[in-house]
Write a protein that holds these residues in place. Structure first.
Motif, PDB file in Angstrom:
ATOM      1  N   PRO A  92       0.926  -1.617  -0.313  1.00  0.00           N
ATOM      2  CA  PRO A  92      -0.063   0.001  -0.097  1.00  0.00           C
ATOM      3  C   PRO A  92       0.536   1.128  -0.259  1.00  0.00           C
ATOM      4  CG  PRO A  92      -0.122  -1.219   2.395  1.00  0.00           C
ATOM      5  CD  PRO A  92       1.212  -2.220   0.953  1.00  0.00           C
ATOM      6  N   SER A  93       0.316   2.006  -0.470  1.00  0.00           N
ATOM      7  CA  SER A  93       1.081   3.661  -0.684  1.00  0.00           C
ATOM      8  C   SER A  93       1.247   4.234   0.707  1.00  0.00           C
ATOM      9  CB  SER A  93       0.236   4.504  -2.002  1.00  0.00           C
ATOM     10  OG  SER A  93      -0.966   5.277  -1.524  1.00  0.00           O
ATOM     11  N   THR A  94       2.381   5.416   1.383  1.00  0.00           N
ATOM     12  CA  THR A  94       2.366   5.441   2.084  1.00  0.00           C
ATOM     13  C   THR A  94       1.884   6.704   2.537  1.00  0.00           C
ATOM     14  OG1 THR A  94       4.642   7.187   1.442  1.00  0.00           O
ATOM     15  CG2 THR A  94       5.103   5.074   2.323  1.00  0.00           C
ATOM     16  N   LEU A  95       1.185   7.390   3.482  1.00  0.00           N
ATOM     17  CA  LEU A  95       0.873   8.662   3.393  1.00  0.00           C
ATOM     18  C   LEU A  95       1.675   9.541   2.795  1.00  0.00           C
ATOM     19  CD1 LEU A  95      -0.305   8.720   7.309  1.00  0.00           C
ATOM     20  CD2 LEU A  95      -1.960   8.070   5.074  1.00  0.00           C
ATOM     21  N   THR A  96       2.789   9.831   2.747  1.00  0.00           N
ATOM     22  CA  THR A  96       3.232  10.855   2.363  1.00  0.00           C
ATOM     23  C   THR A  96       3.462  10.476   0.259  1.00  0.00           C
ATOM     24  OG1 THR A  96       5.599  10.275   3.903  1.00  0.00           O
ATOM     25  CG2 THR A  96       5.934  11.680   1.750  1.00  0.00           C
ATOM     26  N   GLU A  97       3.609   9.405   0.099  1.00  0.00           N
ATOM     27  CA  GLU A  97       2.922   9.410  -1.218  1.00  0.00           C
ATOM     28  C   GLU A  97       1.404   9.679  -1.382  1.00  0.00           C
ATOM     29  OE1 GLU A  97       6.201   5.886  -2.148  1.00  0.00           O
ATOM     30  OE2 GLU A  97       3.790   5.025  -1.650  1.00  0.00           O
ATOM     31  N   ASP A  98       0.577   9.540  -0.946  1.00  0.00           N
ATOM     32  CA  ASP A  98      -0.839   9.838  -0.870  1.00  0.00           C
ATOM     33  C   ASP A  98      -0.771  11.647  -1.062  1.00  0.00           C
ATOM     34  OD1 ASP A  98      -1.541   7.541  -1.287  1.00  0.00           O
ATOM     35  OD2 ASP A  98      -2.338   7.839   0.929  1.00  0.00           O
ATOM     36  N   ALA A  99      -0.255  12.216  -0.301  1.00  0.00           N
ATOM     37  CA  ALA A  99      -0.671  13.283   0.254  1.00  0.00           C
ATOM     38  C   ALA A  99       0.385  14.242  -1.172  1.00  0.00           C
ATOM     39  CB  ALA A  99       0.070  14.117   1.522  1.00  0.00           C
ATOM     40  N   LYS A 100       1.535  13.498  -1.876  1.00  0.00           N
ATOM     41  CA  LYS A 100       1.627  14.130  -2.599  1.00  0.00           C
ATOM     42  C   LYS A 100       0.804  13.540  -3.801  1.00  0.00           C
ATOM     43  CE  LYS A 100       6.760  14.208  -0.556  1.00  0.00           C
ATOM     44  NZ  LYS A 100       7.732  12.740  -1.310  1.00  0.00           N
ATOM     45  N   SER A 101       0.655  13.204  -4.055  1.00  0.00           N
ATOM     46  CA  SER A 101      -0.208  12.778  -5.484  1.00  0.00           C
ATOM     47  C   SER A 101      -1.795  13.481  -5.284  1.00  0.00           C
ATOM     48  CB  SER A 101      -0.534  11.517  -5.154  1.00  0.00           C
ATOM     49  OG  SER A 101      -1.292  10.387  -4.325  1.00  0.00           O
ATOM     50  N   GLY A 102      -1.922  14.142  -4.066  1.00  0.00           N
ATOM     51  CA  GLY A 102      -3.323  14.571  -3.375  1.00  0.00           C
ATOM     52  C   GLY A 102      -4.505  13.765  -3.605  1.00  0.00           C
ATOM     53  N   THR A 103      -4.270  12.587  -3.594  1.00  0.00           N
ATOM     54  CA  THR A 103      -5.211  11.335  -2.680  1.00  0.00           C
ATOM     55  C   THR A 103      -5.192  11.263  -1.610  1.00  0.00           C
ATOM     56  OG1 THR A 103      -3.305   9.421  -3.293  1.00  0.00           O
ATOM     57  CG2 THR A 103      -4.979  10.017  -5.259  1.00  0.00           C
ATOM     58  N   PHE A 104      -4.370  12.286  -0.427  1.00  0.00           N
ATOM     59  CA  PHE A 104      -4.461  11.808   0.906  1.00  0.00           C
ATOM     60  C   PHE A 104      -6.019  12.427   1.046  1.00  0.00           C
ATOM     61  CE2 PHE A 104      -3.306  13.193   5.426  1.00  0.00           C
ATOM     62  CZ  PHE A 104      -3.655  12.031   5.742  1.00  0.00           C
ATOM     63  N   ARG A 105      -6.786  11.784   1.932  1.00  0.00           N
ATOM     64  CA  ARG A 105      -8.536  12.463   2.394  1.00  0.00           C
ATOM     65  C   ARG A 105      -7.961  12.199   4.269  1.00  0.00           C
ATOM     66  NH1 ARG A 105      -7.200  15.625  -1.041  1.00  0.00           N
ATOM     67  NH2 ARG A 105      -8.075  15.896  -2.620  1.00  0.00           N
ATOM     68  N   LEU A 106      -8.248  13.608   4.694  1.00  0.00           N
ATOM     69  CA  LEU A 106      -8.858  12.519   6.563  1.00  0.00           C
ATOM     70  C   LEU A 106     -10.254  12.541   5.900  1.00  0.00           C
ATOM     71  CD1 LEU A 106      -6.302  15.045   8.056  1.00  0.00           C
ATOM     72  CD2 LEU A 106      -6.269  12.236   8.485  1.00  0.00           C
ATOM     73  N   PRO A 107     -10.945  12.072   7.192  1.00  0.00           N
ATOM     74  CA  PRO A 107     -12.349  11.726   7.436  1.00  0.00           C
ATOM     75  C   PRO A 107     -13.168  13.035   7.533  1.00  0.00           C
ATOM     76  CG  PRO A 107     -10.820  10.067   8.440  1.00  0.00           C
ATOM     77  CD  PRO A 107     -10.356  11.073   8.488  1.00  0.00           C
ATOM     78  N   PHE A 108     -12.849  13.935   7.780  1.00  0.00           N
ATOM     79  CA  PHE A 108     -13.382  14.955   8.105  1.00  0.00           C
ATOM     80  C   PHE A 108     -13.151  15.660   6.516  1.00  0.00           C
ATOM     81  CE2 PHE A 108      -9.379  15.245  10.581  1.00  0.00           C
ATOM     82  CZ  PHE A 108      -8.985  16.274  10.147  1.00  0.00           C
ATOM     83  N   THR A 109     -12.389  15.737   6.056  1.00  0.00           N
ATOM     84  CA  THR A 109     -11.667  16.773   4.727  1.00  0.00           C
ATOM     85  C   THR A 109     -12.832  15.576   3.314  1.00  0.00           C
ATOM     86  OG1 THR A 109     -10.151  14.733   4.324  1.00  0.00           O
ATOM     87  CG2 THR A 109      -9.755  16.928   5.462  1.00  0.00           C
ATOM     88  N   ASN A 110     -13.686  14.925   3.495  1.00  0.00           N
ATOM     89  CA  ASN A 110     -14.621  14.253   2.934  1.00  0.00           C
ATOM     90  C   ASN A 110     -15.744  15.188   2.403  1.00  0.00           C
ATOM     91  OD1 ASN A 110     -12.417  12.526   1.642  1.00  0.00           O
ATOM     92  ND2 ASN A 110     -12.920  10.768   3.161  1.00  0.00           N
ATOM     93  N   VAL A 111     -15.959  16.726   2.621  1.00  0.00           N
ATOM     94  CA  VAL A 111     -16.791  17.725   2.223  1.00  0.00           C
ATOM     95  C   VAL A 111     -16.774  17.705   0.999  1.00  0.00           C
ATOM     96  CG1 VAL A 111     -17.975  19.023   3.305  1.00  0.00           C
ATOM     97  CG2 VAL A 111     -16.325  17.848   5.237  1.00  0.00           C
ATOM     98  N   LYS A 112     -18.584  17.491   0.459  1.00  0.00           N
ATOM     99  CA  LYS A 112     -19.035  17.583  -0.610  1.00  0.00           C
ATOM    100  C   LYS A 112     -18.865  18.972  -0.116  1.00  0.00           C
ATOM    101  CE  LYS A 112     -19.739  13.684  -1.523  1.00  0.00           C
ATOM    102  NZ  LYS A 112     -18.935  12.716  -1.219  1.00  0.00           N
ATOM    103  N   SER A 113     -18.725  19.875  -1.851  1.00  0.00           N
ATOM    104  CA  SER A 113     -18.655  21.598  -1.366  1.00  0.00           C
ATOM    105  C   SER A 113     -20.248  21.010  -3.003  1.00  0.00           C
ATOM    106  CB  SER A 113     -17.086  21.949  -2.152  1.00  0.00           C
ATOM    107  OG  SER A 113     -16.611  21.266  -3.351  1.00  0.00           O
TER     108      SER A 113
END
Length: 113
Positions: A92-113
């Protein structure tokens, strides 16, 4: 320094270097130390019996100071990841790799705009 009669310093009680933190009025481990010290002072019996009764609190205090269990766990995870990469197994990808690719989301950041 603390060696004379009437100094108020008791060598038999557990103590820590200081209760002051570098960035806060209270040190990071001071609350854990206080629990350990209270446990020791509440128990009766010989020093070895007191220490045996408060073993878990002592381990928590030492872990807070030195992080040996945490570091051991992180090293084991890192070694396993390296082993899987070397063996060509999916990793699995690391959190750093996810953050760099823009796919890292914390549960409370998945807010629909």
């Amino acid at each position: 320094f603390f060696s004379g009669a009437g100094s108020g310093f008791d060598y038999r009680r557990p103590r820590m270097a200081s209760g002051f933190g570098t960035r806060a009025p209270v040190g990071r481990c001071f609350p854990v130390y206080r629990e350990f010290a209270e446990c020791i002072s509440e128990k009766s019996g010989s020093p070895s019996e007191k220490a045996a009764a408060c073993t878990e609190l002592r381990e928590d205090y030492v872990e807070c100071l030195h992080h040996k269990k945490e570091i051991t766990r992180l090293n084991a995870l890192s070694d396993e990841r390296a082993r899987k990469i070397k063996a060509g197994e999916p990793v699995p990808s690391t959190l750093t790799e996810d953050a760099k690719s823009g796919t890292f989301r914390l549960p409370f950041t998945n807010v629909k705009s």
